[in-house]
Scaffold this active site. Sequence first.
Site, PDB file in Angstrom:
ATOM      1  CE  LYS A  83      -7.878   1.415  11.177  1.00 27.17           C
ATOM      2  NZ  LYS A  83      -6.972   0.145  10.713  1.00 27.17           N
ATOM      3  N   GLY A 115       0.912  -1.117   0.520  1.00 26.72           N
ATOM      4  CA  GLY A 115       0.110  -0.276   0.351  1.00 26.72           C
ATOM      5  C   GLY A 115       0.957   1.406   0.082  1.00 26.72           C
ATOM      6  CG  PHE A 116      -0.421   6.236   0.251  1.00 26.91           C
ATOM      7  CD1 PHE A 116       1.310   6.536  -0.292  1.00 26.91           C
ATOM      8  CD2 PHE A 116      -0.300   6.825   1.613  1.00 26.91           C
ATOM      9  CE1 PHE A 116       1.780   8.085   0.349  1.00 26.91           C
ATOM     10  CE2 PHE A 116       0.138   7.987   1.973  1.00 26.91           C
ATOM     11  CZ  PHE A 116       0.978   8.681   1.720  1.00 26.91           C
ATOM     12  CB  ALA A 147      -1.871   1.917  10.918  1.00 28.25           C
ATOM     13  CB  THR A 189     -11.206  -5.452   5.827  1.00 32.70           C
ATOM     14  OG1 THR A 189     -11.977  -5.589   5.066  1.00 32.70           O
ATOM     15  CG2 THR A 189      -9.703  -5.507   5.871  1.00 32.70           C
ATOM     16  CE1 TYR A 228     -10.749   3.255   8.063  1.00 32.46           C
ATOM     17  CE2 TYR A 228     -10.951   6.221   8.466  1.00 32.46           C
ATOM     18  CZ  TYR A 228     -10.515   4.972   8.022  1.00 32.46           C
ATOM     19  OH  TYR A 228      -8.381   4.705   7.569  1.00 32.46           O
ATOM     20  N   GLY A 246      -3.604  -1.781  -2.892  1.00 27.88           N
ATOM     21  CA  GLY A 246      -2.135  -1.499  -2.732  1.00 27.88           C
ATOM     22  C   GLY A 246      -2.248  -2.058  -4.184  1.00 27.88           C
TER      23      GLY A 246
END
Length: 331
Positions: A153, A10-11, A117, A95, A149, A36
């Site tokens: 998280k 990924g980034f 993260a 996910t 989201y 990604g």
Amino acid sequence: MKWLITGGAGFVGSHLADLLVAKGESIVAIDDLSTGSTENIAHLRASKQFRFIPDDVTNTFLLRELVDEADVIVHLAAAVGVRLVVEEPVRTITTNVGATELVLKTAAKKGKRVFIASTSEVYGKGVRVPFNEEDDVVYGPSTKARWSYAASKLIDEFLGLSYWKERGLPVVVGRLFNTVGPRQTGRYGMVIPRFVRQALANEPITVYGDGTQSRCFAHVADVVGAIHSLCVAKETVGRVFNIGGTEEVTIVDLARKIREATRSKSELCFVPYEKAYEEGFEDIVRRVPDLSRIHAAIGYSPSRPLEEIIRDVVAHERAVASGSAPLAAVG
Ligand code: UDP
């Protein structure tokens, strides 16, 4: 040291791999390539220090093997980007929660160090700026997909911190604020790559709402430096850290800066939120990180200004447009 990066193509993951390779570390990157791309790591494939495994972190047997081999696990694999979250909330929640649960469970068997993260989204629509790690969080109702989201998280954070408290697993959580740089795709809504592409094509720059909402962007090279330091410092374990930039800019000013930097003829086009996302979408008005904790712990201060961030993204997008994307390390 041996590092396992989930979401390693990924980034952010690919930039972290660049940094670790430069430091002489050994890296295994796993990525299912859903968001990604192998292009992000193409330049690393020749390195003996780097191994890429195109698979899903939820492949339990594989994950167990990879965790066994690693000293540190940097868990970046996640569904990210407001657009993706609004359009595919099921994927976002499953996910984000499922993969993190598995990574922590597997790491806990061997007591391996884990970086989780997280995101500034967890602050929700709190209005007290700057956002401090100890602040209360305020979300909208569950009928609004955006908040799924943040909630997913936040569960990741709770889970990570609980593994530390209950089982002594050395976990550290980083809340990433608007991280930007080369290789970031605008496909999932991220504003800077989108604006840069629009400007380079002399197409209208799509400012959502009235453009007075503001953000502090951080260069990915600064962010991966912070992740590395948080992973190696002892006193960071069991704690949550903001990672971000300090230069606050409104989105309309950002659009103007990008238009100027690209010498573009693009018009600014104001798009109502309900057209850009969904009916009743609530944006964050100001998103500013309090960086005092991370500064005290590892001496982190972002060193790359917005001007440099824009310049790097423009150079990258120009190279992509001309078919010669130099995907090598930045910073
Ligand atoms: N935004 C915009 N035009 C776009 C994409 C995003 O005006 O084409 C705005 C978005 O509404 C938000 C800000 O830019 O206010 C940052 O968006 P991004 O998705 O990059 O990150 P966020 O802070 O929302 O997670």
